[in-house]
Design an enzyme around this catalytic site. Structure first.
Site, PDB file in Angstrom:
ATOM      1  N   ASP A  21      15.459  14.357   0.170  1.00  0.00           N
ATOM      2  CA  ASP A  21      16.518  13.832   1.037  1.00  0.00           C
ATOM      3  C   ASP A  21      17.732  14.748   0.960  1.00  0.00           C
ATOM      4  O   ASP A  21      18.224  15.043  -0.131  1.00  0.00           O
ATOM      5  CB  ASP A  21      16.893  12.413   0.564  1.00  0.00           C
ATOM      6  CG  ASP A  21      18.136  11.882   1.270  1.00  0.00           C
ATOM      7  OD1 ASP A  21      18.830  11.036   0.689  1.00  0.00           O
ATOM      8  OD2 ASP A  21      18.424  12.356   2.393  1.00  0.00           O
ATOM      9  N   ASN A  23      20.661  14.273   2.930  1.00  0.00           N
ATOM     10  CA  ASN A  23      21.952  13.695   3.365  1.00  0.00           C
ATOM     11  C   ASN A  23      22.268  12.364   2.695  1.00  0.00           C
ATOM     12  O   ASN A  23      23.093  11.604   3.193  1.00  0.00           O
ATOM     13  CB  ASN A  23      21.953  13.545   4.901  1.00  0.00           C
ATOM     14  CG  ASN A  23      20.869  12.585   5.356  1.00  0.00           C
ATOM     15  OD1 ASN A  23      20.029  12.150   4.556  1.00  0.00           O
ATOM     16  ND2 ASN A  23      20.868  12.244   6.628  1.00  0.00           N
ATOM     17  N   ASP A  25      20.840   9.490   2.477  1.00  0.00           N
ATOM     18  CA  ASP A  25      20.513   8.154   3.020  1.00  0.00           C
ATOM     19  C   ASP A  25      19.270   7.578   2.340  1.00  0.00           C
ATOM     20  O   ASP A  25      18.772   6.531   2.740  1.00  0.00           O
ATOM     21  CB  ASP A  25      20.325   8.213   4.550  1.00  0.00           C
ATOM     22  CG  ASP A  25      19.112   9.050   4.940  1.00  0.00           C
ATOM     23  OD1 ASP A  25      18.828   9.140   6.145  1.00  0.00           O
ATOM     24  OD2 ASP A  25      18.452   9.623   4.030  1.00  0.00           O
ATOM     25  N   ASP A  29      13.882  14.167   4.511  1.00  0.00           N
ATOM     26  CA  ASP A  29      14.126  14.681   5.870  1.00  0.00           C
ATOM     27  C   ASP A  29      13.766  16.168   5.966  1.00  0.00           C
ATOM     28  O   ASP A  29      13.432  16.802   4.955  1.00  0.00           O
ATOM     29  CB  ASP A  29      15.587  14.460   6.260  1.00  0.00           C
ATOM     30  CG  ASP A  29      16.540  14.895   5.144  1.00  0.00           C
ATOM     31  OD1 ASP A  29      17.362  14.073   4.709  1.00  0.00           O
ATOM     32  OD2 ASP A  29      16.401  16.047   4.686  1.00  0.00           O
ATOM     33  N   ASP A  98       0.838  16.379  11.605  1.00  0.00           N
ATOM     34  CA  ASP A  98      -0.016  15.187  11.610  1.00  0.00           C
ATOM     35  C   ASP A  98       0.309  14.433  12.899  1.00  0.00           C
ATOM     36  O   ASP A  98       1.456  14.040  13.112  1.00  0.00           O
ATOM     37  CB  ASP A  98       0.362  14.348  10.384  1.00  0.00           C
ATOM     38  CG  ASP A  98      -0.650  13.267  10.082  1.00  0.00           C
ATOM     39  OD1 ASP A  98      -0.751  12.885   8.898  1.00  0.00           O
ATOM     40  OD2 ASP A  98      -1.327  12.813  11.025  1.00  0.00           O
ATOM     41  N   ASP A 195      -5.004  12.238  13.036  1.00  0.00           N
ATOM     42  CA  ASP A 195      -5.122  10.929  12.396  1.00  0.00           C
ATOM     43  C   ASP A 195      -6.288  10.133  12.998  1.00  0.00           C
ATOM     44  O   ASP A 195      -6.420  10.052  14.220  1.00  0.00           O
ATOM     45  CB  ASP A 195      -3.801  10.175  12.631  1.00  0.00           C
ATOM     46  CG  ASP A 195      -3.742   8.874  11.865  1.00  0.00           C
ATOM     47  OD1 ASP A 195      -3.794   8.921  10.628  1.00  0.00           O
ATOM     48  OD2 ASP A 195      -3.676   7.821  12.507  1.00  0.00           O
ATOM     49  N   GLU A 250      -9.041  13.783  10.312  1.00  0.00           N
ATOM     50  CA  GLU A 250      -9.198  12.753   9.288  1.00  0.00           C
ATOM     51  C   GLU A 250     -10.477  12.011   9.627  1.00  0.00           C
ATOM     52  O   GLU A 250     -10.541  11.329  10.649  1.00  0.00           O
ATOM     53  CB  GLU A 250      -8.009  11.784   9.279  1.00  0.00           C
ATOM     54  CG  GLU A 250      -8.175  10.726   8.212  1.00  0.00           C
ATOM     55  CD  GLU A 250      -7.197   9.572   8.314  1.00  0.00           C
ATOM     56  OE1 GLU A 250      -6.792   9.237   9.437  1.00  0.00           O
ATOM     57  OE2 GLU A 250      -6.825   9.020   7.274  1.00  0.00           O
ATOM     58  N   HIS A 323      -1.466  10.338   0.957  1.00  0.00           N
ATOM     59  CA  HIS A 323      -0.470   9.259   1.062  1.00  0.00           C
ATOM     60  C   HIS A 323      -1.122   7.884   1.245  1.00  0.00           C
ATOM     61  O   HIS A 323      -0.428   6.867   1.290  1.00  0.00           O
ATOM     62  CB  HIS A 323       0.455   9.560   2.237  1.00  0.00           C
ATOM     63  CG  HIS A 323      -0.287   9.565   3.524  1.00  0.00           C
ATOM     64  ND1 HIS A 323      -1.222  10.523   3.876  1.00  0.00           N
ATOM     65  CD2 HIS A 323      -0.273   8.692   4.551  1.00  0.00           C
ATOM     66  CE1 HIS A 323      -1.735  10.241   5.041  1.00  0.00           C
ATOM     67  NE2 HIS A 323      -1.189   9.132   5.479  1.00  0.00           N
TER      68      HIS A 323
HETATM   69  O1  ISL Z   1      -7.746   3.979   3.884  1.00  0.00           O
HETATM   70  C1  ISL Z   1      -7.513   3.033   4.564  1.00  0.00           C
HETATM   71  C2  ISL Z   1      -8.407   1.833   4.614  1.00  0.00           C
HETATM   72  O2  ISL Z   1      -7.836   0.879   3.731  1.00  0.00           O
HETATM   73  C3  ISL Z   1      -6.233   2.914   5.266  1.00  0.00           C
HETATM   74  O3  ISL Z   1      -5.216   2.948   4.244  1.00  0.00           O
HETATM   75  C4  ISL Z   1      -5.857   4.045   6.217  1.00  0.00           C
HETATM   76  O4  ISL Z   1      -5.228   3.383   7.231  1.00  0.00           O
HETATM   77  C5  ISL Z   1      -7.020   4.824   6.822  1.00  0.00           C
HETATM   78  O5  ISL Z   1      -7.469   5.676   5.844  1.00  0.00           O
HETATM   79  C6  ISL Z   1      -6.538   5.622   8.066  1.00  0.00           C
HETATM   80  O6  ISL Z   1      -5.397   6.367   7.696  1.00  0.00           O
HETATM   81  C7  ISL Z   1      -4.598   6.957   8.734  1.00  0.00           C
HETATM   82  O7  ISL Z   1      -4.302   6.041   9.803  1.00  0.00           O
HETATM   83  C8  ISL Z   1      -3.484   4.924   9.528  1.00  0.00           C
HETATM   84  C9  ISL Z   1      -2.251   5.230   8.655  1.00  0.00           C
HETATM   85  O8  ISL Z   1      -1.755   4.015   8.092  1.00  0.00           O
HETATM   86  C10 ISL Z   1      -2.622   6.156   7.510  1.00  0.00           C
HETATM   87  O9  ISL Z   1      -1.456   6.491   6.759  1.00  0.00           O
HETATM   88  C11 ISL Z   1      -3.282   7.399   8.094  1.00  0.00           C
HETATM   89  O10 ISL Z   1      -3.559   8.377   7.091  1.00  0.00           O
HETATM   90  C12 ISL Z   1      -3.018   4.381  10.871  1.00  0.00           C
HETATM   91  O11 ISL Z   1      -2.411   5.423  11.595  1.00  0.00           O
HETATM   92 CA    CA Z   2      17.759  11.845   4.539  1.00  0.00          CA
END
Ligand code: ISL
Ligand code: CA
Length: 549
Positions: A21, A23, A25, A29, A98, A195, A250, A323
């Protein structure tokens, strides 16, 4: 095997909200990322994957886009973004964005139009039904069909109701999406992480899923729909090919026998994908918040199955966490007694398997899952929805849910990067949007950079080793002792060399003498160089040998 930059590269995933971060908040960023590019260049990574940075109400932290060609206000400005790309390129790092194409935010103007009336020109940018045509469930719990009073109809959302699924059957939608993707490529972006891309083609006869097996429903009903390859080949023609852009998918819902349909070189669809089989390994029948034990033999078998499926035709992204999953060190290592050794062992695994590795932010520091003391500390929509589902099902044990979230919750990977032992781990001068892991005074970048034996410097050496030995990229993968529940061992070999990787996933010594060929040279390990490479592995020891053919 064709030699290409994206097979030799190592990717580093940044979750911008939690990276740095600038700034005060409390939210990471783009200027914050820019301030850390020298750190990333020094680590030696080649590609930065930024989780979504587009305008979003953040119902799912950016995976709910409300404007595909604007930067999320909290992350900064378009000028910040253009500076980030310039500064990354100046340091020979590429940038992957992404992008979420399966659904938009419900606050996207398209959806506002679409929901306003049945004859609106944007009505068919989404899926509307007079009544739910099936009992599909959302990834985030509850029905995947949401009633909308304005037109008294239901719309599809495989994720939250604030993430309505886009209708890829509609060629106008597809044309607009390709225009958005080219907008970013024209700004110098090197490619995309796509995604949940296997979900974009829907089975529009709306077949039922499997009430008792959500992941089978994902594989057989949500993913790999009838037109998915048509769409991806069109996307390749319209977007990836003209810009020579990298397409990293993904691969939710993919199986070994379907993966080459997406990443086979001759398919002209995606270049590389990551799969979920090992990431779902401890999801019980109740999913993520029903954690079950896992076995190393099963973990190893998954890597072999996928390596065989990808073969010489495709390519894979090696991911041990991101994540969406708990920290790999807490999940697959030993973050208590053998914190440093097992972190370095997992780095060795990640960086010597066959595929393009992705380091998730903080892994290079040995960051771990956090300790969660109450539900109010959680931020993730998937966890908060699951807790509400528990309560609806009459399960009110807060502590039990918290323990499940502490094991498998996504918030574990979203606590702020730990830069120093100062306020909020140096992530922000303000109050962070999510709590800092309380081990930041011990685990932080400043301390790691100053310690030649730190996990950070081990990652640096491993990255340099990968660059110096292309067999670790292109060589074949031959697993050894597959049934063993403590040793993860394999060979990587091609005309240029042969390497033996020995990983002791346990706290007792492990004999390896009979696995080591007579001519060998120790290259790297997470302990001091052994007096002899044939001596037993020490607890959580990783040993990489160059061996004679
Ligand atoms: O792994 C999963 C099944 O429980 C979910 O956490 C995850 O949503 C899935 O792997 C798909 O992930 C992607 O699309 C989702 C988003 O929440 C995730 O962060 C992303 O990586 C919806 O856009
Ligand atoms: Ca920030």
């Amino acid at each position: 095997m064709a030699r290409t930059w994206w097979k030799e590269a190592v990717i580093y995933q940044i979750y911008p909200r939690s990276f740095m971060d600038s700034n005060g908040d409390g939210i990471g960023d783009l200027p914050g990322i820019i301030s850390r590019l020298d750190y990333l260049a020094y680590l030696g990574v080649d590609v930065l994957w930024l989780s979504p940075i587009f305008r979003s109400p953040n119902a799912d932290n950016g995976y709910d886009i409300s404007d595909y060609t604007a930067i999320m206000e909290a992350f900064g400005t378009m000028a910040d973004f253009e500076r980030l790309v310039r500064e990354a390129h100046r340091r020979n790092m590429k940038v992957l964005l992404d992008i979420v194409l399966n659904h938009s935010s419900d606050e996207h103007p398209w959806f506002q139009q679409s929901r306003s009336s049945k004859d609106n020109p944007y009505r068919d940018f989404y899926f509307w039904q007079p009544h739910p045509p099936n009992r599909w469930q959302s990834f985030f719990g509850g029905s995947a069909w949401q009633h909308d009073p304005t037109t008294d109809a239901y719309y599809l959302h495989l994720f939250s109701p604030k993430q309505p699924d886009l209708n890829w059957e509609n060629p106008q939608l597809r044309r607009q999406i390709y225009r958005f993707m080219r907008f970013w490529l024209d700004k110098g972006v090197d490619g995309f992480r796509l995604d949940v891309i296997p979900l974009i083609s829907k089975r529009t006869h709306w077949p039922e899923g499997y009430a008792d097996d959500f992941l089978r429903t994902v594989r057989e009903v949500y993913a790999n729909g009838p037109r998915v390859h048509e769409y991806l080949q069109e996307m390749h023609r319209e977007v990836f090919a003209p810009y020579d852009a990298l397409a990293l998918g993904e691969g939710i819902g993919l199986t070994p026998d379907t993966c080459l349909d997406y990443v086979g070189a001759h398919r002209r669809e995606l270049h590389v994908l990551y799969h979920f089989d090992h990431l779902f390994i401890n999801f019980g029948p109740g999913g993520r918040f029903d954690p079950v034990p896992w076995k190393l033999s099963e973990f190893k078998a998954i890597f072999r199955r996928w390596d065989e499926a990808i073969g010489e035709e495709g390519w894979i992204n090696i991911v041990l966490d991101n994540h969406d999953f708990p920290r790999m060190l807490s999940r697959f290592g030993d973050d208590h007694t053998y914190h440093e050794a097992s972190a370095k062992l997992l780095a060795t695994l990640l960086l010597t398997l066959r595929g393009t590795p992705c380091i998730y932010q903080g892994s290079e520091l040995g960051m771990t899952n956090a300790r969660w003391h109450n539900l109010e500390e959680l931020r993730d929509i998937e966890a908060l929805n699951a807790w509400r589902a528990w309560q609806r099902a009459g399960r009110h044990e807060r502590q039990a849910f918290l323990e499940a979230a502490a094991i498998n919750g996504r918030d574990n990977a979203r606590t702020p990067m730990q830069w120093t032992d100062a306020h909020a781990a140096g992530f922000t001068t303000g109050t962070p949007w999510i709590k800092v892991n309380d081990n930041y005074t011990r685990i932080n970048a400043r301390r790691a950079l100053a310690d030649a034996d730190s996990i950070f410097h081990y990652y640096r050496h491993m990255l340099a080793l990968r660059k110096a030995h292309p067999t670790l990229v292109y060589g074949s993968y031959r697993p050894l002792r597959e049934e063993d529940e403590q040793l993860f061992a394999y060979e990587r070999a091609d005309a240029d060399g042969r390497y033996l990787v020995l990983l002791n996933f346990g706290s007792t010594t492990y004999p390896v003498a009979e696995l080591v060929p007579p001519t060998h040279r120790w290259l790297i390990g997470n302990y001091a160089m052994p007096t002899s490479a044939v001596e037993p592995l020490r607890p959580w020891e990783a040993r990489v040998l160059e061996v004679g053919s």
